[in-house]
Each structure stands twice: as C-alpha cells, then as structure tokens.
Design a protein around this motif. Structure first.
Motif, PDB file in Angstrom:
ATOM      1  N   ALA A 141     -10.932  24.546 -15.174  1.00  0.00           N
ATOM      2  CA  ALA A 141     -10.282  24.318 -13.881  1.00  0.00           C
ATOM      3  C   ALA A 141      -9.582  22.969 -13.927  1.00  0.00           C
ATOM      4  CB  ALA A 141     -11.295  24.348 -12.743  1.00  0.00           C
ATOM      5  N   GLU A 142      -8.567  22.844 -13.121  1.00  0.00           N
ATOM      6  CA  GLU A 142      -7.857  21.577 -13.003  1.00  0.00           C
ATOM      7  C   GLU A 142      -7.837  21.171 -11.546  1.00  0.00           C
ATOM      8  OE1 GLU A 142      -3.267  20.289 -13.485  1.00  0.00           O
ATOM      9  OE2 GLU A 142      -4.243  20.883 -15.375  1.00  0.00           O
ATOM     10  N   VAL A 143      -8.293  19.967 -11.262  1.00  0.00           N
ATOM     11  CA  VAL A 143      -8.323  19.473  -9.892  1.00  0.00           C
ATOM     12  C   VAL A 143      -7.555  18.155  -9.827  1.00  0.00           C
ATOM     13  CG1 VAL A 143     -10.492  20.594  -9.306  1.00  0.00           C
ATOM     14  CG2 VAL A 143     -10.531  18.292 -10.255  1.00  0.00           C
ATOM     15  N   THR A 144      -6.915  17.940  -8.700  1.00  0.00           N
ATOM     16  CA  THR A 144      -6.204  16.691  -8.461  1.00  0.00           C
ATOM     17  C   THR A 144      -6.837  16.000  -7.267  1.00  0.00           C
ATOM     18  OG1 THR A 144      -4.140  17.582  -9.344  1.00  0.00           O
ATOM     19  CG2 THR A 144      -3.977  15.649  -7.930  1.00  0.00           C
ATOM     20  N   VAL A 145      -7.215  14.749  -7.456  1.00  0.00           N
ATOM     21  CA  VAL A 145      -7.892  13.972  -6.426  1.00  0.00           C
ATOM     22  C   VAL A 145      -7.046  12.749  -6.117  1.00  0.00           C
ATOM     23  CG1 VAL A 145     -10.002  12.747  -5.785  1.00  0.00           C
ATOM     24  CG2 VAL A 145     -10.128  14.729  -7.308  1.00  0.00           C
ATOM     25  N   PRO A 146      -6.693  12.510  -4.848  1.00  0.00           N
ATOM     26  CA  PRO A 146      -5.956  11.283  -4.527  1.00  0.00           C
ATOM     27  C   PRO A 146      -6.775  10.041  -4.867  1.00  0.00           C
ATOM     28  CG  PRO A 146      -5.871  12.849  -2.699  1.00  0.00           C
ATOM     29  CD  PRO A 146      -6.884  13.372  -3.677  1.00  0.00           C
ATOM     30  N   VAL A 147      -6.115   9.037  -5.392  1.00  0.00           N
ATOM     31  CA  VAL A 147      -6.744   7.733  -5.616  1.00  0.00           C
ATOM     32  C   VAL A 147      -6.338   6.856  -4.434  1.00  0.00           C
ATOM     33  CG1 VAL A 147      -6.892   5.715  -7.116  1.00  0.00           C
ATOM     34  CG2 VAL A 147      -6.702   8.009  -8.107  1.00  0.00           C
ATOM     35  N   VAL A 148      -7.303   6.561  -3.567  1.00  0.00           N
ATOM     36  CA  VAL A 148      -7.012   5.858  -2.327  1.00  0.00           C
ATOM     37  C   VAL A 148      -7.100   4.353  -2.563  1.00  0.00           C
ATOM     38  CG1 VAL A 148      -7.718   5.481   0.053  1.00  0.00           C
ATOM     39  CG2 VAL A 148      -7.835   7.780  -0.940  1.00  0.00           C
ATOM     40  N   ILE A 149      -5.986   3.682  -2.421  1.00  0.00           N
ATOM     41  CA  ILE A 149      -5.930   2.221  -2.435  1.00  0.00           C
ATOM     42  C   ILE A 149      -5.206   1.849  -1.150  1.00  0.00           C
ATOM     43  CG2 ILE A 149      -5.201   0.158  -3.680  1.00  0.00           C
ATOM     44  CD1 ILE A 149      -5.024   1.881  -6.217  1.00  0.00           C
ATOM     45  N   PHE A 166       0.820  -1.215   0.000  1.00  0.00           N
ATOM     46  CA  PHE A 166       0.000   0.000   0.000  1.00  0.00           C
ATOM     47  C   PHE A 166       0.851   1.261   0.000  1.00  0.00           C
ATOM     48  CE2 PHE A 166      -3.177  -2.881   2.189  1.00  0.00           C
ATOM     49  CZ  PHE A 166      -3.988  -3.004   1.083  1.00  0.00           C
ATOM     50  N   SER A 167       2.010   1.225   0.655  1.00  0.00           N
ATOM     51  CA  SER A 167       2.841   2.425   0.726  1.00  0.00           C
ATOM     52  C   SER A 167       3.303   2.872  -0.652  1.00  0.00           C
ATOM     53  CB  SER A 167       4.057   2.171   1.620  1.00  0.00           C
ATOM     54  OG  SER A 167       4.882   1.148   1.068  1.00  0.00           O
ATOM     55  N   ARG A 168       3.441   1.930  -1.593  1.00  0.00           N
ATOM     56  CA  ARG A 168       3.864   2.287  -2.949  1.00  0.00           C
ATOM     57  C   ARG A 168       2.728   2.891  -3.761  1.00  0.00           C
ATOM     58  NH1 ARG A 168       6.544  -2.572  -5.908  1.00  0.00           N
ATOM     59  NH2 ARG A 168       6.934  -0.883  -7.419  1.00  0.00           N
ATOM     60  N   LEU A 169       1.513   2.819  -3.240  1.00  0.00           N
ATOM     61  CA  LEU A 169       0.347   3.352  -3.945  1.00  0.00           C
ATOM     62  C   LEU A 169      -0.107   4.689  -3.375  1.00  0.00           C
ATOM     63  CD1 LEU A 169      -1.620  -0.017  -4.055  1.00  0.00           C
ATOM     64  CD2 LEU A 169      -0.424   1.050  -5.972  1.00  0.00           C
ATOM     65  N   SER A 170       0.589   5.176  -2.343  1.00  0.00           N
ATOM     66  CA  SER A 170       0.113   6.376  -1.649  1.00  0.00           C
ATOM     67  C   SER A 170       0.186   7.630  -2.505  1.00  0.00           C
ATOM     68  CB  SER A 170       0.923   6.584  -0.366  1.00  0.00           C
ATOM     69  OG  SER A 170       2.298   6.763  -0.671  1.00  0.00           O
ATOM     70  N   ALA A 171       1.038   7.633  -3.545  1.00  0.00           N
ATOM     71  CA  ALA A 171       1.176   8.823  -4.393  1.00  0.00           C
ATOM     72  C   ALA A 171       0.236   8.795  -5.597  1.00  0.00           C
ATOM     73  CB  ALA A 171       2.613   8.956  -4.870  1.00  0.00           C
TER      74      ALA A 171
END
Length: 647
Positions: A424-432, A402-407
C-alpha cells in the motif's frame, strides 16, 4: 474439401501429445442429428480423420444462456466522461440488455428544475446504448419527496420485476424511505416471489447493500430497521444472486445459504481509484446466465477481472493491514508567526498486523532554497508487532513562511515481508505550522452573546484573507472580518467572536468547522467525516432584512451538528448571537465530547477553520471570508489552524 457433421467426441482422436480430456465423450452435443453424428446448430466443420484443430469442449450455444451488462454508481462526486466511456464499451460488448444499481444523477437538491436538467442529461447518455436499459433508484436519485415524484412521473414504480428466459429479475428500492425496504414493498415482494416460484434463478438489484446495514445493527444489538432479514427470508430456498452499489468499492459476499451477493465499485462515481486491493476501480459487470447460475466477469474500463478479485476475506485482511500498520509524522507547531528555520521531522511506524512490515518513506514539497537534510535513508521495519522511530533533521538558511511549507508531505510505501505480500502507498501531510492556544480557564464564561476575549488567545482574519464564493462581493475588512478567542475549562470548549459587518441581511452567518479526531488520523485522512463538527451562528436580522436593535429577531435557528452534512445535533451545545456596533457577537460553548469522543479525556488538540458568510443585499452574491483553511474548507481540514489544549 468435404464437409460433414461434427463427429461424436468418442469417435474422434485427439491431437497427439495433447490431452483434451474425455469429460464430454459420452455427452451428446446439442444441435441437429445426422445419423449417428450431431451437428451443433449453426456450425458446419470439415470432416476430419485423425487429429483435428479443435478441442472436445462443447459449443456454448445453450438456448437458455444469455449475457447482460450491469453498471454501477455514476454519481456521488461523478467524474465527467467515465460513464459515456462505459456506454461506448458496452455497445462493443453487445449484451442483450443492461441493468443498473442506482445513483444515476447527482440529486441531493430541492431545485426541481435542476433535477429535471440532470435527468435530461442522463437520458441522453443512455440513449447512446444500442440495447435496453433498466433503471434502479439510488439515494442520489430519490433524495426527497420531490425527487420521488419526478421518478414516478418519468419511470413509474421504484420497484418492479420481469422475467427473461426463465430467470426472474427483481428491482428493489433501498430508499423506501431511507436505507429500508418499506412494508408496502415487502408485501409486493412476497406476492411477486410467490408468483415466480418456478423461476430457474432470481437476480435481485438494489442500490444499497442492505445486508451490511442489517448485520451491523445485529452486531450492536439493535433491531434491523432495513427489513433486509425479512427480504432474505423470502428469498431463502430459491437460487438467487444479489447486486448492489453505493459504497464505491467492490466486494463479493456469500450469504443466505451460500448465495453470492455483490457490492460494486463505480462507473464514474467518486473514487480514489487505488486499485484492486482497495476494490476501487471503474467497471461494468458482465453476467452470463447458465443453467447452474450466473457467471460474472468484472470488466474494468481498462481491463477484465474475475468476480473474486476482492473477496470479503481478502478485503478484510487488506483493511486490517491499513488499520494496523501506520506511519505517523509528529506535527511541528511553533508559537510565533515568524516562520520555520529548522527542526526534526519525527517519523513513527506502528505495526500491529502480526507480520513484519517495512516502510520506505520520502518527504516531498520542502522548499529547496538553502535546504540541508540530515538523517539518511528513511526506511523503517517492524515485525511482527511493535514500533520504530526515526528523525530527519531539516534546516534552512533563512526563515521560511509557513504558507510555503503547506504542501510538504511524506509518502510511505508499506509492504508485508511474508507470504502473500500486501502493498500500500499512503501520503501523510507533514505539518509545520503556527501553534494556536486553547487555554485552560477556571470557569466557563456565561453564554449571553457578549463575547469575552481570552488573554494570549485572540486571533483575527488577516488583512488579505482567503475568500471563497463570490470573492468580488467582499470590499474589505469593514465589509467582513472578525476576531475570536477560544478556551476550555476541562469539560467544555468556549469560542467568542466579534464580527465586523457593515450591513446585516438574511444570509449573513458565521460557520465553524472543527476536526476533533486524533492528530495522526487528521493527518492521514484530511477529508472531513463524522468526526467533525459544524457550527452555524446566524447574524441577527429582522423580516425586513434590517439589523435587530436587540435580540435575535426572526432568523433561522443556529445549530451545532456532527458531520459534514450536519445531520446529528451535538447534545449540550450552546450558541448565542447578539447585535453590536458595526456587526454582531457570537458565543459558542461545546461539550468536550467534540474532541474527547475520538481522542479521550486527555485530548491533545483540534483543528478549526472559521468562515464568515457575508451577503450585502437580500438574495445577492455571497462572499466567504476564511480564517485558515482552503477552497475545500467544507470537505478537508487542509490549512485549518491547530489549537493545542492548555493545562
């Protein structure tokens, strides 16, 4: 070549093929008279017969015209170098003097030596200006009584006025004491404006745009604690313009009988610098005083903008666009620590804006080793209202920690498809990530300081936890570690901690950071705000900094408060701490409102980080032992654990 005074415009022909207009044909040009002609003061032009290489427009040399610069917030998360860049560029522009609207130092400290150092640094900055600088106080400059005292010693009164070429300048203090114009200041202003009633214009400078505070109070049916409406009543009927800062984004308003009010962006203060649509940019403001009022130009440090670059109407439309056109990514939460091998990343575009909206999306940050992706182009369209969904399947040849997917994140470029398009440009984290349980229990445990661990919901610090503060002060699990459980009974949340600490001294404490906003809001905006809760439970110690044999001892209060700064208490919170062999125990019970206020009674989840603050010697270095989170744990929910409500 013969020289003569400039002829009256009515006596001189224009360029053939060019229409210079005749607005000034019968208006004498100010200056020195030579017979029937007039020479603008300081200008001598060659005598011209027929066409001439200049226009009929007047020379802008009115003796009452002047130009000044205005700087805005330097602090509130200042970015080094920006303010000095502004000082250098102001020197190039050569205003007659420079005004400010406050937040000149970082402040927010009770350490007077630190405040003195910050003022010394700032005075060194403004000493680089070639012209006079006028101070206006902001909340960062006047945070507490000590800082008020330092201000008076260095600068005298926090509110004052002066006159220049028939214009009355009023510098107010919006921190009198906080977000308010106090009665004494109000009485002074009444007398001051009466004395200056013949001024051709009045320019008002203060830090906070108190008119917005007053208007929000009126909308909510509350009294105006700012006293701004009383200030406006004093200003009513006289030509005036108001300037403020504080909010770190630029907006032009019209108030009080058609007068212009401005809240400025930043001159080095904290900003995401997303550009003109957001009103977020570093700038100074250039004011030219004319007979009919001030003319403004917004001088970005990388360009020049008109004062109406963002109006109240345009920012309202853009904010509505940001609020009603959203891209959400459903979190992928797994019930084990084994990692991730594959699954669907589900996207949803929700459009309530009233115009067709398109979202072009791209997912970044996935490890490339053994990665396969299915789903095609990630583009969605909805209009004028509705939702659209799309799934992208990802798989790896082997399990990914999971730590490798945090970014991993999704960047969405949103745009309207009609006239006057918005972008507009938005950045949303992809939570895995790992899923943590907040199970349902039949009855809430008694809050007596005896931590009750809940089956299937016991978590603990890893053998090599993330450390903040003085990491070298932590010597291992015996020095600082903890295990905990969490649960709910439908009405309250329960947290139980067993903390290992080989020596309890003043400063040892356990801190919870809880983000109870909706899942999509937590993902879109990781920065913590009023939707978060901070809980502090202090280890039991006595006045000799020794462990208390029974009871809480002479220690500071525990608390649960809303917001990152912890200003408003969480009503109904219960916290109990008791000593234990090799450490201490903590129980916390919070009302469901910490999550239900933002999500509703059917709340889905919350995110949480836990920090053990460990001090081994009185006044010694402090290590922070984290269960989940990041080095920005006090400001951002990145890395927090996801706790899903059990039914």
């Amino acid at each position: 070549m013969a020289f003569a005074a400039v002829a009256m415009p009515s006596l001189v022909a224009a360029h053939e093929g060019h229409d210079h207009g005749d607005d000034h044909a019968h208006q004498p040009t100010p200056g020195v008279a030579f017979g029937e002609q007039t020479l603008p003061e300081g200008m001598l032009l060659p005598q011209a017969k027929g066409p001439r290489p200049w226009t009929d427009k007047p020379v802008l040399n009115d003796e009452n015209r002047f130009q000044i610069g205005i700087v805005t917030d330097r602090t509130g998360g200042h970015r080094p170098g920006i303010w000095m860049d502004a000082m250098r560029k102001i020197n190039l522009l050569r205003p007659e003097f420079v005004m400010s609207v406050g937040d000149l130092i970082e402040g927010y400290t009770g350490d007077q030596a630190q405040v003195e150092r910050e003022w010394k640094e700032f005075l060194g900055f403004v000493d680089q200006l070639d012209m006079r600088f006028f101070f206006v106080a902001g909340n960062h400059d006047l945070t507490n009584p000590m800082m008020h005292k330092v201000w008076r010693e260095k600068f005298g009164d926090a509110w004052y006025s002066f006159d220049y070429r028939g214009v009355h300048f009023v510098c107010l203090c919006s921190e009198d004491p906080v977000s308010r114009i106090g009665e004494g200041q109000l009485g002074w202003l009444r007398d001051d404006l009466e004395k200056s009633k013949d001024a051709r214009w009045t320019l008002v400078f203060l830090h906070k745009p108190l008119w917005t505070y007053a208007e929000r109070a009126a909308t909510a049916g509350n009294e105006d604690k700012t006293n701004w409406k009383r200030v406006e009543a004093l200003l009513a009927g006289r030509p005036h313009t108001v300037f403020a800062g504080h909010v770190h984004h630029y907006v032009q308003y019209e108030r009080n009988g058609g007068m212009q009010y401005y809240s400025f962006a930043t001159t080095g203060g904290g900003s995401r610098l997303r550009g003109e649509d957001y009103g977020e940019f570093d700038h100074v403001t250039w004011l030219t005083m004319e007979e009919d009022g001030p003319r403004l130009a917004v001088l970005r440090l990388d360009g020049i903008l008109p004062p109406g670059v963002v109006t109240e109407q345009s920012i309202a439309r853009f904010r509505k666009f940001l609020e009603t056109a959203r891209v959400d990514v459903a979190p992928i939460l797994l019930d084990n620590d084994a990692g991730f091998t594959g699954g669907d990343i589900n996207l949803r575009l929700t459009n309530e804006f009233g115009e067709m909206v398109r979202a072009e999306c791209e997912i970044e940050g996935l490890p490339l080793t053994g990665l396969t992706v299915e789903g095609g182009e990630l583009a969605l369209e909805v209009g004028p209202t509705g939702t659209a969904e799309k799934a992208m399947r990802v798989a790896f040849a082997e399990s990914i920690d999971f730590s490798r997917l945090s970014a991993t994140s999704l960047t969405a470029k949103l745009s309207t498809m009609g006239d006057d398009p918005l972008r507009a440009e938005v950045t949303v984290p992809v939570v895995i990530d790992r899923r943590y349980n907040c199970p349902l229990v039949a009855a809430m445990p008694t809050i007596d300081g005896q931590a009750e661990m809940i089956d299937d919901a016991v978590y603990s610090t890893p053998s090599e936890p993330l450390l903040i503060g003085d990491a070298e002060a932590w010597t291992g699990a015996a020095d600082g570690s903890f295990a905990f459980s969490t649960a709910h009974d439908g009405e309250r949340l329960y947290f139980a901690f067993r903390v290992t600490d080989e020596r309890l001294v003043k400063g040892d404490r356990l801190e919870l950071r809880i983000d109870g906003r909706r899942v999509e809001r937590r993902a879109q905006s990781p920065r913590l705000g009023w939707g978060s809760v901070r809980v502090v439970a202090r280890a039991p110690w006595d006045t000799a900094d020794q462990v208390v044999a029974g009871g809480d001892g002479a220690k500071l209060d525990d608390y649960a408060r809303w917001g990152t700064r912890g200003d408003e208490p969480v009503d109904g919170a219960e916290i109990k701490v008791s000593p234990a062999d090799g450490g201490y125990q903590v129980e916390v019970s919070l009302p469901k409102e910490v999550v239900a206020t933002r999500q509703g009674d059917d709340w889905h989840s919350f995110q949480m980080a836990v920090i053990q603050h460990d001090v081994d010697e009185p006044d010694g270095p402090q290590a922070g032992v984290l269960w989940r989170g990041s080095p920005e744990v006090t400001r951002s929910n990145r890395g927090y654990g996801y706790f899903v409500r059990g039914e």
